[in-house]
Design an enzyme around this catalytic site. Structure first.
Site, PDB file in Angstrom:
ATOM      1  N   HIS A   1      -1.594 -11.081   3.836  1.00 27.52           N
ATOM      2  CA  HIS A   1      -0.845 -11.189   2.588  1.00 27.52           C
ATOM      3  C   HIS A   1       0.599 -11.603   2.853  1.00 27.52           C
ATOM      4  O   HIS A   1       1.145 -12.481   2.172  1.00 27.52           O
ATOM      5  CB  HIS A   1      -0.855  -9.846   1.842  1.00 27.52           C
ATOM      6  CG  HIS A   1      -2.109  -9.545   1.105  1.00 27.52           C
ATOM      7  ND1 HIS A   1      -3.246  -9.087   1.727  1.00 27.52           N
ATOM      8  CD2 HIS A   1      -2.413  -9.628  -0.223  1.00 27.52           C
ATOM      9  CE1 HIS A   1      -4.195  -8.890   0.822  1.00 27.52           C
ATOM     10  NE2 HIS A   1      -3.720  -9.216  -0.368  1.00 27.52           N
TER      11      HIS A   1
ATOM     12  N   ARG B   1       3.157  -4.624   0.942  1.00 26.82           N
ATOM     13  CA  ARG B   1       2.052  -4.219   1.811  1.00 26.82           C
ATOM     14  C   ARG B   1       2.292  -2.846   2.436  1.00 26.82           C
ATOM     15  O   ARG B   1       1.358  -2.091   2.691  1.00 26.82           O
ATOM     16  CB  ARG B   1       1.831  -5.260   2.916  1.00 26.82           C
ATOM     17  CG  ARG B   1       1.555  -6.649   2.409  1.00 26.82           C
ATOM     18  CD  ARG B   1       0.457  -6.658   1.359  1.00 26.82           C
ATOM     19  NE  ARG B   1      -0.845  -6.370   1.959  1.00 26.82           N
ATOM     20  CZ  ARG B   1      -1.874  -5.865   1.286  1.00 26.82           C
ATOM     21  NH1 ARG B   1      -1.751  -5.550   0.002  1.00 26.82           N
ATOM     22  NH2 ARG B   1      -3.039  -5.654   1.892  1.00 26.82           N
TER      23      ARG B   1
ATOM     24  N   HIS C   1      -0.437  -1.816   5.405  1.00 35.85           N
ATOM     25  CA  HIS C   1       0.139  -2.346   6.636  1.00 35.85           C
ATOM     26  C   HIS C   1       1.321  -1.514   7.088  1.00 35.85           C
ATOM     27  O   HIS C   1       2.045  -0.918   6.287  1.00 35.85           O
ATOM     28  CB  HIS C   1       0.598  -3.794   6.437  1.00 35.85           C
ATOM     29  CG  HIS C   1      -0.520  -4.776   6.411  1.00 35.85           C
ATOM     30  ND1 HIS C   1      -1.169  -5.205   7.551  1.00 35.85           N
ATOM     31  CD2 HIS C   1      -1.113  -5.421   5.372  1.00 35.85           C
ATOM     32  CE1 HIS C   1      -2.119  -6.068   7.211  1.00 35.85           C
ATOM     33  NE2 HIS C   1      -2.106  -6.217   5.901  1.00 35.85           N
TER      34      HIS C   1
ATOM     35  N   ASP D   1       3.709  -4.756  11.218  1.00 35.65           N
ATOM     36  CA  ASP D   1       2.764  -5.792  10.812  1.00 35.65           C
ATOM     37  C   ASP D   1       3.469  -6.826   9.940  1.00 35.65           C
ATOM     38  O   ASP D   1       3.292  -8.035  10.107  1.00 35.65           O
ATOM     39  CB  ASP D   1       1.608  -5.208   9.998  1.00 35.65           C
ATOM     40  CG  ASP D   1       0.761  -4.205  10.752  1.00 35.65           C
ATOM     41  OD1 ASP D   1       0.744  -4.253  11.993  1.00 35.65           O
ATOM     42  OD2 ASP D   1       0.114  -3.373  10.092  1.00 35.65           O
TER      43      ASP D   1
END
Length: 270
Positions: free
Chosen positions: A164, A197, A203, A207
């Site tokens: 994403h 995220r 995440h 990340d």
């Protein structure tokens, strides 16, 4: 981080490539270049932080920060919208900072550029996700995502890097090239997209951080494609024509100061 066995890596890579191939066929999108011509993220980016490292300690702190952000209904709603894995949802979120409603019918050249570029960049995340197979935060803590209905989609898939975030940052880079006068707002939204995220619990912060670098690497690789450059020029011409006809951008959006980009809710497209 402990490395996986060769067999497990092979199986995950095979499954990832199979899914990627299926996605490309379904979308009828021809990437600007095959994955063999793109940089190998395993070789050019660091491994995920070790559990006993200061970087992972920061990941834990940021995970708790993300859970606190969920208490803000407006920010939580943005994070949930950002979790939707479709081009339509992604481009809708960037339409306001970009200044035009991005759609397949209304802005076909811009749509084609974004979609093909993202499909090209998406190829790069398959190998590191399989190689590191990092456990996602909500899985490690046995908790739920902000969007529980998305758990089955991501459970068991590697957390590093964030697909994403890569998509969001590639989109921001492309739109900022098309409309440099709106780069501040575009990048502010791109930054928020990655933070979503962490708020989702899907995440770790590391990340997200590495994924912005990965997106920048992909963007640089795209510049070597003549087909990409031709489509970028077509997208720029379309933007110039549409904004000239309207006399002004369809949307106006507040542009926060640099240190406010992660704090202010600036996009209200839905």
């Amino acid at each position: 981080m402990k490395k996986m066995s060769f067999v497990r890596i092979f199986l995950l890579l095979f499954c990832g490539m199979f899914c990627m191939a299926g996605e490309l066929c379904a979308q009828k999108v021809q990437p600007y270049m095959p994955v063999s011509q793109l940089p190998d993220l395993i070789k050019c980016l660091p491994a995920p932080p070790a559990f006993d490292s200061p970087e992972f300690a920061n990941d834990v702190v940021r995970y708790q920060w993300g859970k606190q952000q969920r208490l803000n209904p407006e920010r939580a709603a943005i994070a949930q919208r950002d979790a939707v894995w479709t081009f339509e949802a992604l481009f809708a979120e960037f339409s306001e900072p970009f200044g035009l409603q991005i759609s397949q019918l209304g802005t076909p050249e811009i749509w084609k550029l974004l979609k093909t570029s993202i499909v090209t960049a998406d190829q790069m995340r398959v190998a590191p996700k399989a190689y590191y197979h990092r456990l996602r935060p909500f899985e490690m803590y046995g908790e739920h995502l902000l969007s529980p209905d998305k758990e089955d989609e991501v459970r068991g898939e590697g957390s590093y890097p964030s697909g994403h975030t890569m998509r969001g940052w590639v989109t921001a880079l492309l739109l900022a090239e098309i409309a440099p006068e709106r780069a501040d707002t575009i990048f502010a939204r791109g930054w928020m997209y990655g933070e979503s995220r962490v708020i989702e619990g899907a995440h770790w912060q590391s990340d997200v951080d590495v994924s912005r670098a990965a997106a920048s690497i992909a963007y640089a690789a795209l510049q070597t494609s003549s087909a990409f450059r031709e489509q970028m020029e077509a997208a720029k011409a379309e933007y110039a024509r549409l904004t000239a006809v309207s006399g002004k951008n369809k949307y106006t959006a507040e542009v926060p100061a640099a240190n406010e980009c992660s704090q202010k809710t600036i996009i209200k497209t839905k």
